[in-house]
Write an enzyme that holds these catalytic residues in place. Structure first.
Site, PDB file in Angstrom:
ATOM      1  N   HIS A 180       0.819  -1.220   0.000  1.00  0.00           N
ATOM      2  CA  HIS A 180       0.000   0.000   0.000  1.00  0.00           C
ATOM      3  C   HIS A 180       0.852   1.270   0.000  1.00  0.00           C
ATOM      4  CE1 HIS A 180       0.570  -0.506   4.347  1.00  0.00           C
ATOM      5  NE2 HIS A 180       0.455   0.795   4.421  1.00  0.00           N
ATOM      6  N   HIS A 242       8.051  -2.530   2.117  1.00  0.00           N
ATOM      7  CA  HIS A 242       7.770  -1.099   1.941  1.00  0.00           C
ATOM      8  C   HIS A 242       9.039  -0.274   1.696  1.00  0.00           C
ATOM      9  CE1 HIS A 242       3.917  -2.282   3.341  1.00  0.00           C
ATOM     10  NE2 HIS A 242       4.243  -2.375   4.621  1.00  0.00           N
TER      11      HIS A 242
END
Ligand code: NAP
Length: 485
Positions: A180, A242
Site C-alpha cells: 500500500h 515497503h
C-alpha cells in the site's frame, strides 16, 4: 485543482476474508469512497466470502457497521451508503474445502461481461488453496485478476513457493501483489517530480546527492500482535517490502515509458545492484519498558527474543549513478512519532562566497509520506531585511492536502490500488521477481544476525531508536533527520 474521476468498467470483486480486519478497516471503506466519487459504475458487485455462515442481509449490516466505525458518520452520505450496501453480496466459502464454490461460480456467471477480481484478504497459507479452487471450479478466467497482501513469504524459499502456487493458475499479468506504500499520493509524486521535470534528474546521482535517508517510524508498539511480529521483526515486516519499494523508486533509472513492466524492470535492477549488507552496516534494537508499560520482550511474551523492533541500515547501490552515495534506512516501533519520509540530501556548494556561513547543509528534497503527505525543498536564501548578507534555510512546501480541494481529503492508498486492479494496471504492484530479489538481499543479513546470536540493543520508548544508530550516519559525517511529530 481537483482531479477528474474516470469511472471504471463494471466489475465483480470477490473479497475472500471480507469479515476480517483488513477488509473492514481498509478495503470496504476504500470502495465506499470510490463509489462516493462516482468511480464505481452502477451494477458493479462486491461479493464477500468467508467461512462464517451469514445471509446477504447480515453481511450488509456488518459492512455498514464497518463504514460507521472506520469512516465515521460525518463522512458518510446516507443515500450513497444505501447504494453501496445494495451492491454487496456474500457467499459462505471455506478455502480448504469444496463447499460454497458452486454458489460463487453461479453468481459470477450471471455477469460474464464483468471484470472479475479476487482479493485474497486472508492468511497467506490459504493463497494456494483459494487459487486452486478458483481454477478447479472454473471461476478463474484468463482475464480475471488476483490480489494478494503481504507477507509475501518470510524468506526467499517461501516467497518462491508462494509465487509458484499463484502461478499454477494465474499468469504474472493477472497477479497483483499489493504494497500500500505504492498507492500513497506522495510516492507516486516522487515519480512525477523525478520524471516529469527536467530540474531534478540531472542532479539525481552521486555527483550531487550526498546521501539519502528513508525513515518509517511508528509510535505504536507490537502489543496485541506480538506473537505474529516476533516471528517477523522490522527487517521482514518493513524493510523487505515497503522500504525496499521506496528505495527503488528513489534510486531507479528513468523507465523508457510509464508502463508496468518498464517501471518494474528498473526497480528490479536497483535491488539487484544492492551490495550485500554486513553486520557493521546494521543496528538492531528492541524497545525497553517505560514507566507506563512493558517493553518489547513483555509484549511478545519471550524474555529471550532476539527479534528486532528497530533496524537502521547503511545501504550501498553498486551502479554508476549511485556509487559513493549512502542510502540510510531506519524503521522501528515505539519511536517518538508516527512519521515517514524520504530525504534526498544534496551536496553543499563546492565553494562558499559568503564568509559568515560556517556550515552549508546543502539542499534537501523531503518526500513526506505521513503525516501530512507532501514534498518540501530546502533552499538557502538571504535572511530578509537589513543586517548584511545573512543566509537562512527555508522550505519550499507542497502540501498536497491543500491542493486536493476544499475538504483536503487525501485518497486512501487502497482506493487507488483497488481501482488499478479493476483497470488492469500493474504499475504500482510488485512483480514476483522483485519480491524474490528483495528476499535474496535480506535473507543473508537475517541469517548473519541469527548466527551471531547477538541481542538487539535496547532503546527508550518515544526515542529515535538506539543511540548506536547515530554512529551509522555520523561515521560518514552525516546526521539522521529528527523524527518529527
Ligand atoms: P483476519 O482479521 O484474521 O481475517 C481473516 C479473514 O479470513 C476472515 O474474514 C476469516 O473469516 C477469513 N478466513 C479465515 N480462514 C478462512 C478459510 N479457511 N476460508 C475462507 N475464509 C477464511 O486477517 P486480516 O488482518 O484481515 O488480514 C488478512 C490478510 O491481509 C493477511 O494476509 C494479512 O497478513 C494481510 N494484511 C493485513 C493487514 C491489516 O492491517 N489487517 C495489513 C497488511 C496485510 P472466517 O473466519 O469467517 O472464515
Amino acid at each position: 485543482m481537483v482531479s477528474t474521476v474516470i469511472p471504471v468498467q463494471p466489475f465483480d470483486l470477490v473479497i475472500f476474508g471480507a469479515t476480517g480486519d483488513l477488509a473492514r478497516r481498509k478495503i470496504l471503506p476504500s470502495l465506499y469512497r470510490r463509489l462516493a466519487v462516482h468511480q464505481i459504475p452502477a451494477g458493479a458487485r462486491i461479493i464477500g466470502a468467508a467461512r462464517a455462515k451469514m445471509s446477504r442481509a447480515e453481511f450488509r449490516k456488518e459492512v455498514s457497521d464497518a463504514l460507521l466505525e472506520f469512516i465515521g458518520e460525518a463522512g458518510l452520505d446516507k443515500a450513497l451508503v444505501e447504494e453501496f450496501i445494495n451492491g454487496l453480496d456474500y457467499v459462505t466459502v471455506d478455502a480448504t474445502g469444496d463447499n460454497g464454490w458452486g454458489t460463487l461460480a453461479k453468481k459470477l456467471d450471471e455477469k460474464p461481461d464483468h471484470i472479475r477480481a479476487f482479493y485474497l484478504s486472508v492468511a497467506p497459507a490459504l493463497f494456494g488453496d483459494i487459487s486452486d479452487r478458483l481454477a478447479k471450479h472454473g471461476i478463474a478466467t484468463p482475464a480475471s485478476r488476483i490480489v494478494v497482501e503481504k507477507p509475501l513469504g518470510k524468506d526467499l524459499a517461501s516467497a518462491k513457493a508462494l509465487n509458484a502456487q499463484l502461478s499454477r493458475n494465474f499468469d504474472e499479468h493477472q497477479i497483483y501483489r499489493i504494497d500500500h506504500y505504492l498507492g500513497k499520493e506522495t510516492v507516486q509524486n516522487l515519480m512525477a517530480i523525478r520524471f516529469g521535470n527536467a530540474l531534478f534528474e540531472p542532479l539525481w546521482n552521486s555527483n550531487y546527492v550526498d546521501h539519502v535517508q528513508i525513515t518509517v517510524a511508528e509510535s505504536i508498539g507490537v502489543a496485541g500482535r506480538g506473537a505474529y511480529y516476533d516471528k517477523s521483526g522490522a527487517m521482514r515486516d518493513m524493510v523487505q517490502n515497503h522500504m525496499m519499494q521506496l528505495l527503488c523508486l528513489t534510486a531507479m533509472e528513468p523507465p523508457s515509458k510509464f508502463d508496468p513492466d518498464a517501471v518494474r524492470d528498473e526497480k528490479l535492477k536497483v535491488i539487484r545492484a544492492l551490495e550485500p549488507l554486513t553486520i557493521g552496516d546494521t543496528v538492531r534494537g528492541q524497545y525497553r519498558p517505560s514507566s507506563k508499560e512493558g517493553g518489547y520482550l513483555d509484549h511478545v511474551g519471550d524474555p529471550n527474543s532476539h527479534t528486532e523492533s528497530f533496524v537502521a541500515l547503511k545501504v550501498h547501490i553498486s551502479n554508476w549513478r549511485w556509487a559513493g552515495t549512502p542510502f540510510y534506512l531506519r524503521t522501528g516501533k515505539k519511536l517518538g512519532s508516527r512519521f515517514s519520509e524520504i530525504a534526498v540530501v544534496f551536496k553543499a556548494p563546492p565553494h562558499t562566497i559568503f564568509p559568515q556561513v560556517e556550515h552549508h547543509r546543502g539542499n534537501a528534497l523531503i518526500i513526506r509520506l505521513q503525516p501530512n503527505e507532501g514534498i518540501t525543498l530546502r533552499v538557502t536564501i538571504k535572511e530578509p531585511g537589513q543586517g548584511g548578507m545573512r543566509l537562512t534555510e527555508v522550505p519550499l512546501d507542497m502540501t498536497f492536502a491543500e491542493a486536493l480541494g476544499a475538504d483536503g481529503l487525501m485518497p486512501e492508498a487502497y482506493e487507488r490500488l483497488i481501482m488499478d486492479v479493476i483497470r488492469g494496471d500493474q504499475t504500482l504492484f510488485m512483480r514476483g521477481d522483485e519480491v524474490e530479489a528483495a528476499w535474496a538481499w535480506t535473507d543473508p543479513i537475517i541469517r548473519a544476525w541469527d548466527d551471531a546470536g547477538t541481542k538487539p540493543l535496547p532503546y527508550d520508548q518515544g526515542s529515535a531508536g538506539p543511540i548506536q544508530s547515530y554512529k551509522l550516519t555520523s561515521s560518514d559525517g552525516h546526521l539522521w533527520r529528527e523524527i518529527e511529530a
